[in-house]
Design a protein around this motif. Structure first.
Motif, PDB file in Angstrom:
ATOM      1  N   VAL A 122       9.361  10.784 -50.891  1.00 47.99           N
ATOM      2  CA  VAL A 122      10.107   9.565 -51.220  1.00 47.99           C
ATOM      3  C   VAL A 122      10.104   9.332 -52.727  1.00 47.99           C
ATOM      4  O   VAL A 122      11.134   8.977 -53.321  1.00 47.99           O
ATOM      5  CB  VAL A 122       9.516   8.359 -50.469  1.00 47.99           C
ATOM      6  CG1 VAL A 122      10.147   7.065 -50.962  1.00 47.99           C
ATOM      7  CG2 VAL A 122       9.735   8.509 -48.966  1.00 47.99           C
ATOM      8  N   THR A 123       8.952   9.549 -53.361  1.00 46.68           N
ATOM      9  CA  THR A 123       8.868   9.358 -54.809  1.00 46.68           C
ATOM     10  C   THR A 123       9.801  10.303 -55.552  1.00 46.68           C
ATOM     11  O   THR A 123      10.599   9.881 -56.414  1.00 46.68           O
ATOM     12  CB  THR A 123       7.425   9.559 -55.294  1.00 46.68           C
ATOM     13  OG1 THR A 123       6.553   8.657 -54.601  1.00 46.68           O
ATOM     14  CG2 THR A 123       7.328   9.322 -56.794  1.00 46.68           C
ATOM     15  N   VAL A 183      13.623   9.491 -54.798  1.00 48.76           N
ATOM     16  CA  VAL A 183      14.145   8.328 -55.506  1.00 48.76           C
ATOM     17  C   VAL A 183      14.350   8.648 -56.987  1.00 48.76           C
ATOM     18  O   VAL A 183      15.378   8.299 -57.584  1.00 48.76           O
ATOM     19  CB  VAL A 183      13.197   7.124 -55.327  1.00 48.76           C
ATOM     20  CG1 VAL A 183      13.607   5.977 -56.242  1.00 48.76           C
ATOM     21  CG2 VAL A 183      13.197   6.660 -53.872  1.00 48.76           C
ATOM     22  N   VAL A 207      15.922  12.079 -49.007  1.00 50.57           N
ATOM     23  CA  VAL A 207      15.867  10.778 -49.678  1.00 50.57           C
ATOM     24  C   VAL A 207      16.837  10.756 -50.856  1.00 50.57           C
ATOM     25  O   VAL A 207      17.523   9.744 -51.090  1.00 50.57           O
ATOM     26  CB  VAL A 207      14.430  10.479 -50.143  1.00 50.57           C
ATOM     27  CG1 VAL A 207      14.398   9.252 -51.058  1.00 50.57           C
ATOM     28  CG2 VAL A 207      13.528  10.255 -48.933  1.00 50.57           C
ATOM     29  N   VAL A 213      19.645   7.937 -51.043  1.00 48.72           N
ATOM     30  CA  VAL A 213      19.599   6.966 -52.139  1.00 48.72           C
ATOM     31  C   VAL A 213      20.884   7.021 -52.954  1.00 48.72           C
ATOM     32  O   VAL A 213      21.439   5.972 -53.339  1.00 48.72           O
ATOM     33  CB  VAL A 213      18.373   7.212 -53.022  1.00 48.72           C
ATOM     34  CG1 VAL A 213      18.409   6.318 -54.258  1.00 48.72           C
ATOM     35  CG2 VAL A 213      17.094   6.942 -52.243  1.00 48.72           C
ATOM     36  N   VAL A 219      15.330  -0.661 -55.928  1.00 43.47           N
ATOM     37  CA  VAL A 219      14.782   0.213 -54.898  1.00 43.47           C
ATOM     38  C   VAL A 219      14.187  -0.602 -53.760  1.00 43.47           C
ATOM     39  O   VAL A 219      14.440  -0.337 -52.573  1.00 43.47           O
ATOM     40  CB  VAL A 219      13.721   1.162 -55.503  1.00 43.47           C
ATOM     41  CG1 VAL A 219      12.985   1.927 -54.406  1.00 43.47           C
ATOM     42  CG2 VAL A 219      14.382   2.135 -56.472  1.00 43.47           C
ATOM     43  N   ALA A 220      13.380  -1.605 -54.115  1.00 43.29           N
ATOM     44  CA  ALA A 220      12.699  -2.405 -53.099  1.00 43.29           C
ATOM     45  C   ALA A 220      13.652  -3.294 -52.316  1.00 43.29           C
ATOM     46  O   ALA A 220      13.476  -3.503 -51.110  1.00 43.29           O
ATOM     47  CB  ALA A 220      11.602  -3.246 -53.752  1.00 43.29           C
ATOM     48  N   VAL A 252      17.613  -0.279 -51.770  1.00 45.73           N
ATOM     49  CA  VAL A 252      17.590   1.132 -51.383  1.00 45.73           C
ATOM     50  C   VAL A 252      16.729   1.371 -50.138  1.00 45.73           C
ATOM     51  O   VAL A 252      17.215   1.871 -49.113  1.00 45.73           O
ATOM     52  CB  VAL A 252      17.092   2.003 -52.560  1.00 45.73           C
ATOM     53  CG1 VAL A 252      16.913   3.442 -52.111  1.00 45.73           C
ATOM     54  CG2 VAL A 252      18.081   1.931 -53.713  1.00 45.73           C
ATOM     55  N   LEU A 253      15.450   1.030 -50.231  1.00 47.55           N
ATOM     56  CA  LEU A 253      14.540   1.323 -49.112  1.00 47.55           C
ATOM     57  C   LEU A 253      14.957   0.653 -47.808  1.00 47.55           C
ATOM     58  O   LEU A 253      14.882   1.295 -46.746  1.00 47.55           O
ATOM     59  CB  LEU A 253      13.110   0.920 -49.499  1.00 47.55           C
ATOM     60  CG  LEU A 253      12.465   1.737 -50.619  1.00 47.55           C
ATOM     61  CD1 LEU A 253      11.037   1.262 -50.879  1.00 47.55           C
ATOM     62  CD2 LEU A 253      12.465   3.224 -50.278  1.00 47.55           C
ATOM     63  N   ILE A 287      17.641   2.944 -46.249  1.00 52.37           N
ATOM     64  CA  ILE A 287      17.394   4.353 -45.919  1.00 52.37           C
ATOM     65  C   ILE A 287      16.278   4.529 -44.901  1.00 52.37           C
ATOM     66  O   ILE A 287      16.110   5.622 -44.349  1.00 52.37           O
ATOM     67  CB  ILE A 287      17.053   5.171 -47.182  1.00 52.37           C
ATOM     68  CG1 ILE A 287      15.656   4.816 -47.713  1.00 52.37           C
ATOM     69  CG2 ILE A 287      18.102   4.994 -48.246  1.00 52.37           C
ATOM     70  CD1 ILE A 287      15.175   5.734 -48.822  1.00 52.37           C
ATOM     71  N   TRP A 288      15.501   3.479 -44.624  1.00 50.79           N
ATOM     72  CA  TRP A 288      14.316   3.669 -43.794  1.00 50.79           C
ATOM     73  C   TRP A 288      14.628   4.080 -42.358  1.00 50.79           C
ATOM     74  O   TRP A 288      13.859   4.863 -41.773  1.00 50.79           O
ATOM     75  CB  TRP A 288      13.422   2.432 -43.833  1.00 50.79           C
ATOM     76  CG  TRP A 288      13.862   1.269 -42.989  1.00 50.79           C
ATOM     77  CD1 TRP A 288      14.598   0.205 -43.376  1.00 50.79           C
ATOM     78  CD2 TRP A 288      13.558   1.055 -41.607  1.00 50.79           C
ATOM     79  NE1 TRP A 288      14.806  -0.658 -42.338  1.00 50.79           N
ATOM     80  CE2 TRP A 288      14.171  -0.165 -41.229  1.00 50.79           C
ATOM     81  CE3 TRP A 288      12.840   1.762 -40.649  1.00 50.79           C
ATOM     82  CZ2 TRP A 288      14.084  -0.681 -39.953  1.00 50.79           C
ATOM     83  CZ3 TRP A 288      12.749   1.243 -39.365  1.00 50.79           C
ATOM     84  CH2 TRP A 288      13.370   0.034 -39.024  1.00 50.79           C
ATOM     85  N   LEU A 333      15.111   7.767 -42.506  1.00 55.07           N
ATOM     86  CA  LEU A 333      13.866   8.370 -42.980  1.00 55.07           C
ATOM     87  C   LEU A 333      12.809   8.402 -41.879  1.00 55.07           C
ATOM     88  O   LEU A 333      12.097   9.403 -41.723  1.00 55.07           O
ATOM     89  CB  LEU A 333      13.350   7.590 -44.192  1.00 55.07           C
ATOM     90  CG  LEU A 333      12.059   8.097 -44.835  1.00 55.07           C
ATOM     91  CD1 LEU A 333      12.237   9.520 -45.337  1.00 55.07           C
ATOM     92  CD2 LEU A 333      11.637   7.174 -45.979  1.00 55.07           C
TER      93      LEU A 333
END
Length: 289
Positions: free
Chosen positions: A103-104, A107, A166, A170, A193-194, A197-198, A201-202, A205
């Motif tokens: 994920v890191t 993104v 991801v 994203v 992102v918080a 995005v997340l 996509i969760w 994912l």
């Protein structure tokens, strides 16, 4: 057939599809839950010690041994319980590593531009093409043949798959108008992102991570079969299969039991992933409606 008949049948068809999705998810949770329960019980209770060889060689079910013993006299049910714990630990550990790293990287790659974006994409493709088994051998050579080494190697290999997914997800979200407006208004990228995005996509994912769990369990069994997993007396299902292949004709339970549990766990996790895909992914729900 009138329009009214078609409209009357549509809710019934939707309900039937919803029941099939629920049945798929329920079946997957049941299979996976039973093996997870076996793993949890093994933490506090085992019929015999993992290194207890007092049962006699290749004895059949009975005489205090539910499934018999292996060629060294160890209780098979005890080994199966220990193997379930190792399989669950390997799956969760590998997926956790893959999620954190993937994920890191994904993104960061999605926010990159120009040559940096191309470089990160090429790097991820190279990692995906790198064989998991070869990576495990390198990790084991640098450390030792332990469950931790196997989990680390599998997690690193799967992180590239997660990162590429991801990155694609994203980039798709960042192309939306509301995200562009938020970034234009000065919203920082961590808040983007918080906040945008997340949450978008969760669902996809989570489904992918469920699939990666099953692949991690299979990979750990394969590494243990080759002697690169948890060392004795830890009884990985892969090691049990390797040790039982020489006595399969005389004592098939030693190979059949871990093989069946391995298949059930992987099938259960894949059913969960399929059920989650139908439940969480709006695009899939629309295609199947």
């Amino acid at each position: 057939m009138t329009t009214t008949d078609v409209l009357d049948k549509a809710p019934a068809a939707t309900t039937a599809r919803g029941r099939r999705r629920s049945a798929t998810l329920l079946a997957g949770c049941t299979l996976t839950g039973l093996i997870a329960l076996l793993a949890l019980v093994s933490l506090v209770w085992l019929p015999y010690a993992t290194d207890d060889t007092s049962g006699g060689r290749l004895t059949g079910p009975g005489d205090g041994h539910l499934l018999g013993t292996d060629k060294l006299g160890r209780d098979l049910f005890t080994q199966l319980m220990t193997g379930s714990r190792i399989a669950v630990e390997a799956g969760f550990g590998s997926v956790l590593i893959a999620a954190l790293i993937g994920v890191t990287l994904g993104v960061l790659a999605a926010f990159a531009q120009g040559w940096l974006d191309d470089t990160l994409a090429a790097f991820l493709d190279i990692l995906i093409a790198f064989p998991t088994l070869l990576l495990a051998m390198l990790v084991v050579a640098a450390r030792s043949a332990t469950l931790g080494s196997a989990v680390l190697a599998i997690g690193l290999a799967q992180s590239a798959v997660v990162a590429r997914l991801v990155r694609i997800l994203v980039k798709r979200v960042l192309a939306q108008d509301y995200v562009t407006a938020a970034r234009t208004s000065g919203t920082s990228w961590p808040r983007t992102v918080a906040g945008h995005v997340l949450p978008n996509i969760w669902p996809t994912l989570v489904v992918n991570l469920a699939l990666q769990f099953g692949l991690a369990v299979l990979a750990e069994a394969g590494l243990s079969y080759l002697g690169l997993g948890a060392p004795p007396p830890n009884a990985s299902w892969g090691r049990m299969l390797q040790e039982a292949q020489a006595t399969f004709t005389t004592a098939p339970a030693g190979a059949l039991a871990p093989g069946i549990l391995l298949v059930l766990l992987v099938v259960g996790v894949n059913l969960i992933a399929d059920g989650l895909r139908d439940t969480l992914d709006p695009a899939t729900r629309q295609r199947r409606s």
